[in-house]
Design an enzyme around this catalytic site. Structure first.
Site, PDB file in Angstrom:
ATOM      1  N   ASP A 188       0.872  -1.162   0.000  1.00  0.00           N
ATOM      2  CA  ASP A 188       0.000   0.000   0.000  1.00  0.00           C
ATOM      3  C   ASP A 188       0.923   1.231   0.000  1.00  0.00           C
ATOM      4  OD1 ASP A 188      -2.325   1.626   0.503  1.00  0.00           O
ATOM      5  OD2 ASP A 188      -1.657   1.750   2.586  1.00  0.00           O
ATOM      6  N   LEU A 189       0.411   2.368  -0.440  1.00  0.00           N
ATOM      7  CA  LEU A 189       1.276   3.560  -0.490  1.00  0.00           C
ATOM      8  C   LEU A 189       1.089   4.441   0.748  1.00  0.00           C
ATOM      9  CD1 LEU A 189       3.211   5.466  -2.002  1.00  0.00           C
ATOM     10  CD2 LEU A 189       1.224   6.395  -3.185  1.00  0.00           C
ATOM     11  N   ASP A 190      -0.104   5.030   0.832  1.00  0.00           N
ATOM     12  CA  ASP A 190      -0.379   5.979   1.912  1.00  0.00           C
ATOM     13  C   ASP A 190      -0.417   5.262   3.262  1.00  0.00           C
ATOM     14  OD1 ASP A 190      -1.420   7.960   3.591  1.00  0.00           O
ATOM     15  OD2 ASP A 190      -3.472   7.565   2.937  1.00  0.00           O
ATOM     16  N   THR A 217       0.994  10.175   3.468  1.00  0.00           N
ATOM     17  CA  THR A 217       0.171  11.175   2.780  1.00  0.00           C
ATOM     18  C   THR A 217      -1.193  11.335   3.447  1.00  0.00           C
ATOM     19  OG1 THR A 217      -0.128   9.397   1.192  1.00  0.00           O
ATOM     20  CG2 THR A 217       1.151  11.277   0.454  1.00  0.00           C
ATOM     21  N   LYS A 233      -9.137   6.242   5.302  1.00  0.00           N
ATOM     22  CA  LYS A 233      -7.853   5.671   4.876  1.00  0.00           C
ATOM     23  C   LYS A 233      -8.096   4.464   3.967  1.00  0.00           C
ATOM     24  CE  LYS A 233      -4.938   7.247   8.639  1.00  0.00           C
ATOM     25  NZ  LYS A 233      -4.081   6.879   9.762  1.00  0.00           N
ATOM     26  N   SER A 248      -2.364   0.757  -4.610  1.00  0.00           N
ATOM     27  CA  SER A 248      -2.895   1.943  -3.934  1.00  0.00           C
ATOM     28  C   SER A 248      -4.239   2.365  -4.500  1.00  0.00           C
ATOM     29  CB  SER A 248      -1.895   3.108  -4.092  1.00  0.00           C
ATOM     30  OG  SER A 248      -2.456   4.300  -3.611  1.00  0.00           O
ATOM     31  N   ALA A 249      -5.065   2.937  -3.621  1.00  0.00           N
ATOM     32  CA  ALA A 249      -6.355   3.480  -4.057  1.00  0.00           C
ATOM     33  C   ALA A 249      -6.183   4.871  -4.662  1.00  0.00           C
ATOM     34  CB  ALA A 249      -7.301   3.544  -2.867  1.00  0.00           C
ATOM     35  N   SER A 250      -4.956   5.381  -4.622  1.00  0.00           N
ATOM     36  CA  SER A 250      -4.745   6.771  -5.038  1.00  0.00           C
ATOM     37  C   SER A 250      -4.357   6.906  -6.510  1.00  0.00           C
ATOM     38  CB  SER A 250      -3.641   7.401  -4.187  1.00  0.00           C
ATOM     39  OG  SER A 250      -3.352   8.690  -4.684  1.00  0.00           O
ATOM     40  N   ARG A 251      -5.069   7.771  -7.205  1.00  0.00           N
ATOM     41  CA  ARG A 251      -4.700   8.058  -8.603  1.00  0.00           C
ATOM     42  C   ARG A 251      -3.411   8.875  -8.647  1.00  0.00           C
ATOM     43  NH1 ARG A 251     -10.071   9.276  -8.708  1.00  0.00           N
ATOM     44  NH2 ARG A 251     -11.391   7.652  -9.581  1.00  0.00           N
ATOM     45  N   LYS A 291     -10.521  -0.956  -2.782  1.00  0.00           N
ATOM     46  CA  LYS A 291     -10.488  -1.675  -1.507  1.00  0.00           C
ATOM     47  C   LYS A 291     -11.779  -1.356  -0.741  1.00  0.00           C
ATOM     48  CE  LYS A 291      -5.580  -0.538  -1.503  1.00  0.00           C
ATOM     49  NZ  LYS A 291      -4.492   0.246  -0.874  1.00  0.00           N
ATOM     50  N   GLU A 300      -0.288  -3.279   4.501  1.00  0.00           N
ATOM     51  CA  GLU A 300      -1.376  -2.292   4.544  1.00  0.00           C
ATOM     52  C   GLU A 300      -1.494  -1.616   5.904  1.00  0.00           C
ATOM     53  OE1 GLU A 300      -3.882  -0.669   3.439  1.00  0.00           O
ATOM     54  OE2 GLU A 300      -4.073  -1.320   1.380  1.00  0.00           O
ATOM     55  N   ASP A 301      -1.969  -0.362   5.897  1.00  0.00           N
ATOM     56  CA  ASP A 301      -2.210   0.323   7.177  1.00  0.00           C
ATOM     57  C   ASP A 301      -3.693   0.570   7.425  1.00  0.00           C
ATOM     58  OD1 ASP A 301      -2.503   2.317   5.164  1.00  0.00           O
ATOM     59  OD2 ASP A 301      -2.398   3.825   6.754  1.00  0.00           O
TER      60      ASP A 301
HETATM   61  P1  B16 Z   1      -6.555  10.017  -4.397  1.00  0.00           P
HETATM   62  P2  B16 Z   1      -3.666   4.145  -0.298  1.00  0.00           P
HETATM   63  C1  B16 Z   1      -5.580   6.012  -0.499  1.00  0.00           C
HETATM   64  O1  B16 Z   1      -4.226   5.641  -0.630  1.00  0.00           O
HETATM   65  C2  B16 Z   1      -5.740   6.913   0.712  1.00  0.00           C
HETATM   66  O2  B16 Z   1      -5.450   6.186   1.899  1.00  0.00           O
HETATM   67  C3  B16 Z   1      -7.158   7.428   0.784  1.00  0.00           C
HETATM   68  O3  B16 Z   1      -7.305   8.279   1.897  1.00  0.00           O
HETATM   69  C4  B16 Z   1      -7.483   8.191  -0.510  1.00  0.00           C
HETATM   70  O4  B16 Z   1      -8.817   8.641  -0.505  1.00  0.00           O
HETATM   71  C5  B16 Z   1      -7.268   7.244  -1.696  1.00  0.00           C
HETATM   72  O5  B16 Z   1      -5.926   6.762  -1.687  1.00  0.00           O
HETATM   73  C6  B16 Z   1      -7.521   7.953  -3.028  1.00  0.00           C
HETATM   74  O6  B16 Z   1      -6.516   8.892  -3.247  1.00  0.00           O
HETATM   75  O7  B16 Z   1      -7.604  10.992  -4.054  1.00  0.00           O
HETATM   76  O8  B16 Z   1      -5.149  10.564  -4.367  1.00  0.00           O
HETATM   77  O9  B16 Z   1      -6.841   9.305  -5.717  1.00  0.00           O
HETATM   78  O10 B16 Z   1      -3.662   4.023   1.199  1.00  0.00           O
HETATM   79  O11 B16 Z   1      -4.564   3.120  -0.972  1.00  0.00           O
HETATM   80  O12 B16 Z   1      -2.281   4.194  -0.892  1.00  0.00           O
HETATM   81 MG    MG Z   2      -2.939   3.166   3.245  1.00  0.00          MG
END
Ligand code: B16
Ligand code: MG
Length: 224
Positions: A11-13, A19, A47, A118-121, A149, A173-174
């Site tokens: 996982d990233l964040d 972040t 998260k 990661s869920a983050s774009r 997730k 994962e956190d």
């Molecule tokens: P974005 P991860 C997740 O990252 C974050 O924990 C979550 O808070 C955030 O809403 C999600 O990414 C989407 O991120 O808005 O940058 O696309 O923990 O899956 O690395």
């Molecule tokens: Mg995370």
């Protein structure tokens, strides 16, 4: 050692870098504009979940705000992301969480492939700001999956990319949603954080400092 571990998926964040603090700041600012206040305890629920789902959870706290149109919700997500992107501009390799570089070095030495799940774009941009591109063979972000997730897709897409069985993957994962995703994928789930939030993890460490290659592989071996 580590013969049966065929991939590490991070996982990233909250695992590679923190972040979460920037997400929190950006969501809180948007919430204030909407008259919706929340603190750190509620933020735990954001998260690991997608931008869109995070907004839904925040709006659900506000009086009748969940009824906004799809266009308006999209605009609010964009507004949060513009703010968030400004906040992360200052990220440098100094922001890599402790213990991560030694772990990545050990994994490289063992010749095991690595991915980000990661869920983050914004994941590819953040990995570049951290100057970690050479440590990761593949990045799965929200743009590569249909279901975020706790659905397992973020992690199964990474394993499929390497063509390795899910039960031979270690995921780190956190977030509660992330541990659920790893378990649903049939992977070995390592949690970073508290028992309170991550009780379903197969192996739990308090902080990234405790993410030692030998300990992870040994714990994986015990489960087999
Ligand atoms: P974005 P991860 C997740 O990252 C974050 O924990 C979550 O808070 C955030 O809403 C999600 O990414 C989407 O991120 O808005 O940058 O696309 O923990 O899956 O690395
Ligand atoms: Mg995370």
């Amino acid at each position: 050692m580590g013969n049966n571990v065929k991939a590490f998926i991070f996982d990233l964040d909250g695992v590679i870098t923190d972040t979460a603090e920037y997400h929190f700041e950006a969501w809180q600012a948007l919430g204030k504009e909407l008259g919706i206040e929340f603190g750190r305890e509620f933020n735990e629920q954001l998260k690991g979940v997608s931008r869109e789902e995070s907004l839904e959870r925040i709006l659900a706290l506000g009086d009748g705000k969940a009824d906004l149109s799809t266009e308006e919700k999209g605009r609010l997500c964009d507004q949060k992301n513009v703010h968030y992107k400004k906040l992360i501009q200052g990220i440098t390799p100094d922001d890599i969480l402790p213990g991560i570089i030694p772990l990545l070095e050990a994994i490289r030495k063992a010749g095991i492939p690595t991915a980000i799940g990661s869920a983050s774009r914004n994941a590819p941009a953040i990995i570049s700001l951290l100057e970690l591109d050479s440590y990761f063979d593949y990045i799965v972000d929200a743009g590569k999956v249909k279901a975020g997730k706790p659905d397992p897709e973020t992690f199964t897409v990474a394993a499929d990319h390497f063509d390795v069985p899910y039960e031979n993957c270690i995921g780190i994962e956190d977030a509660h949603a992330g541990i659920q995703a790893l378990k649903a994928a049939g992977m070995f789930a390592v949690g970073v954080g508290s028992e309170e939030h991550l009780s379903e993890a197969d192996f739990l460490v308090e902080s990234t400092t405790d993410l030692k290659f030998d300990a992870l592989v040994e714990a994986f071996g015990r489960k087999e």
